[in-house]
Structures are given as structure tokens and as C-alpha cells.
Design an enzyme around this catalytic site. Structure first.
Site, PDB file in Angstrom:
ATOM      1  CE  LYS A   1      -8.298   0.280   3.945  1.00  0.00           C
ATOM      2  NZ  LYS A   1      -8.697  -1.320   4.073  1.00  0.00           N
TER       3      LYS A   1
ATOM      4  CB  SER B   1      10.404  -0.611   6.270  1.00  0.00           C
ATOM      5  OG  SER B   1       9.579  -1.960   5.911  1.00  0.00           O
ATOM      6  NE  ARG B   2       8.617  -6.124  11.220  1.00  0.00           N
ATOM      7  CZ  ARG B   2       7.518  -7.024  11.692  1.00  0.00           C
ATOM      8  NH1 ARG B   2       7.968  -7.592  12.647  1.00  0.00           N
ATOM      9  NH2 ARG B   2       6.563  -6.797  11.266  1.00  0.00           N
TER      10      ARG B   2
ATOM     11  CG  ASP C   1      -7.988  -4.753   4.923  1.00  0.00           C
ATOM     12  OD1 ASP C   1      -7.259  -4.109   5.719  1.00  0.00           O
ATOM     13  OD2 ASP C   1      -7.622  -4.377   3.789  1.00  0.00           O
TER      14      ASP C   1
ATOM     15  CB  ILE D   1      -1.127   0.140   1.186  1.00  0.00           C
ATOM     16  CG1 ILE D   1      -2.054   1.110   1.037  1.00  0.00           C
ATOM     17  CG2 ILE D   1      -0.164   0.133   2.623  1.00  0.00           C
ATOM     18  CD1 ILE D   1      -3.124   0.924  -0.422  1.00  0.00           C
TER      19      ILE D   1
END
Length: 315
Positions: free
Chosen positions: A96, A42-43, A174, A20
């Protein structure tokens, strides 16, 4: 909170560089006159040309100066990330759904207010091209019923994303919460859940389909039909019947029809560019935007629905 002076453009850090973020957030930030992307956390991924960190804590401690944070991780980890950002005095926008539970987001709202920072629990589908027109047309009209069909292919929109069918992943809700974010924005009366049927694969924890019966506070019936296994053309439609005509939103709120005749919307900058423009306005005006109604309806659907098991699902 009161309006304050801040750098122009605002310096932004993004947390979570997955699908996303790459599809929507990064292009929208790059085109925004209000923000410049300064760092990413970010991992499993990075943004080329930017300082990268493996956690929000590392980005805040060792990264360049930032004014705000955009959180694009799966919902289960957003509470901890948002708390860290707010504690550091950063304004926060959350993809969201804004959290895994209502209590989490309500607590974040109180925390942000106490810290004097803006919190934006964003609902991108509310920024679709024809949603504002639908709200304006329905205002003052008596709704006699509505139906919502949100049916899409999980393999196309969430390829290999096992988290979405895990605990707290929301499953078909979702995308379904996108429909509810539009419905709560355009319907002139309160929406509530009455009953439902939720279908969960035998090897998963979150639903892959759902049929939910709802009603408006006036008693008008509203049906919600969700499916994560629709192939071919996808269905993102909301139909609203009133005493003086019918309205239909299609393509996730992009197109609008009144009594079967399509209405031509004005200029459409896109959902995510509008989100970032609104986020900037909230920050500069010292405001927050936290609407928990879509998340509340999902929670209520889980509370009152019967659950059924179906065949195992694998990507």
C-alpha cells in the site's frame, strides 16, 4: 479468470528491498507455506543468498523462474514495475498504497484482467487482529459518528525517507491511508470527504499533518486527525458511535473495545502473513482484489482541503 494449477509453493520475486520489505515482507515470505522467495530486484540493496538484480526487467529476463511478484518500492514507481510483471504473465501484489494515482491502479486492473493474472492491491492494516470483529459488530448497526486519530513519529517509522514528503509521497497520508483502509472495511455505509486542512512544511511537497472532515452516506460525521510529529506513545485509534453502543479499535486495529470492555481476539498470525495467504488464494482461484476506496478518499482530501505552510522539516 478461472482457478489454475501452479507450483507448490509458488515462486516469488520481490521488487524493492527497503525498510518495509525487511521488517515485514521478508520474514512473512520466509514463514509462508505458500511461497518461496526466488529472486530480488533493488537498486540499493540485496537479499543474502538470492539472485539479485537492479530492475524488474533484469529479474524477468535473467532471473530464475517465478510465478508472482511482490512490489515493495515507494508508490511513485509501482505502475511501471507492475506493468512489466503483468506483461510477463506474473501475478502481482502491491504494497500500500497501490499507486501514486487512481488512474494508474484502475489501468493496472484492466491490464491484469486482460492478461489473465491476479492483481492484489493490498491493505495490510485490514489484516490487523480485530478488524474482522469490528466489521462483524458494526454490520447492521446505525452509525451516528466516528473519529479517527492516526498520529505517529515520522522519524521512527520512516527514518531518512525523503521520498515520503516529496511529490506523490503521500506525506502523513501514507500512514493515514492505513486508517482509511480499516474505516472503509468496517463502516457499513459509504465514506466521503467534505473539507479539510492540510499542513505542508515550507521545504517539502507533501503534508506532515491534516485535519479532514468526512461523512457517511447517511450523514453521520467522521473526523480524521493525522500527525507525523507525535513523539512518545503513538496513536492509531478509530472510535465508532452507534445507536446501540460504541466500538473502539486501538493499536492500528490490533485491540478492540465494545462499550469500554476489551474483546479478546482469536489467534493472530499477523498482518503480512495474512496478506501473503490471501495473495496465494487469489492466484490459485484465478481472482484479483483491488479496492480503490482508501486511495480515492486521499485524493478527495487533497482536492477539497485548504493547504497551509509550516516550518521546514528535516530528518
Amino acid at each position: 479468470m478461472t482457478a489454475i494449477e501452479l507450483p507448490d509453493p509458488l515462486r516469488l520475486g520481490i521488487v524493492g528491498v527497503g525498510k518495509i520489505a525487511r521488517d515485514q515482507h521478508l520474514p512473512s515470505i520466509a514463514a509462508s507455506p505458500d511461497f518461496v522467495l526466488a529472486a530480488a530486484a533493488s537498486r540499493h540493496s540485496a537479499v543474502e543468498g538470492l539472485p539479485g538484480f537492479d530492475s524488474i526487467e533484469a529479474m524477468l529476463a535473467d532471473g530464475p523462474p517465478i510465478d508472482a511478484v511482490s512490489i515493495c518500492t515507494p508508490p511513485g514507481g509501482r505502475d511501471r514495475i507492475a506493468r512489466a510483471a503483468i506483461a510477463a504473465g506474473k501475478h502481482v501484489m502491491i504494497e500500500k498504497p497501490p499507486g501514486a494515482t487512481i488512474a494508474e491502479v484502475a489501468s493496472l486492473a484492466r491490464l491484469a484482467e486482460a492478461a489473465g493474472v491476479s492483481l492484489f492491491a493490498s491493505w495490510h492494516s485490514r489484516e490487523a487482529a480485530s478488524v474482522d470483529s469490528a466489521r462483524a459488530w458494526l454490520a447492521g448497526r446505525t452509525v451516528t459518528g466516528a473519529s479517527i486519530r492516526w498520529r505517529e513519529d515520522i522519524r521512527v517509522w520512516h527514518p531518512g525517507q525523503d521520498w515520503i514528503l516529496g511529490p506523490g509521497g503521500f506525506g502523513v497520508f501514507d500512514p493515514g491511508i492505513n486508517a482509511l483502509s480499516i474505516a472503509t472495511a468496517i463502516l457499513p455505509d459509504d465514506l466521503m470527504v467534505e473539507s479539510g486542512a492540510i499542513v505542508v512544511p515550507e521545504n517539502r511537497d507533501s503534508p506532515i499533518a491534516a485535519q479532514i472532515a468526512m461523512r457517511l452516506s447517511t450523514g453521520a460525521p467522521v473526523s480524521l486527525d493525522l500527525d507525523f510529529l507525535q513523539t512518545g506513545p503513538q496513536s492509531w485509534d478509530i472510535e465508532v458511535m452507534t445507536e446501540t453502543g460504541a466500538l473502539k479499535l486501538t493499536e492500528g486495529g490490533k485491540r478492540i473495545f465494545i462499550d469500554g470492555a476489551e474483546q479478546v481476539p482469536g489467534e493472530d498470525p499477523g498482518e503480512y502473513p495474512r496478506l501473503y495467504s490471501h495473495f496465494a488464494s487469489l492466484i490459485r482461484n484465478g481472482e484479483s482484489d483491488i479496492d480503490l476506496r482508501p486511495l480515492q478518499l486521499v485524493a478527495d482530501a487533497f482536492l477539497v482541503s485548504r493547504q497551509y505552510r509550516t516550518d521546514a522539516f528535516d530528518f
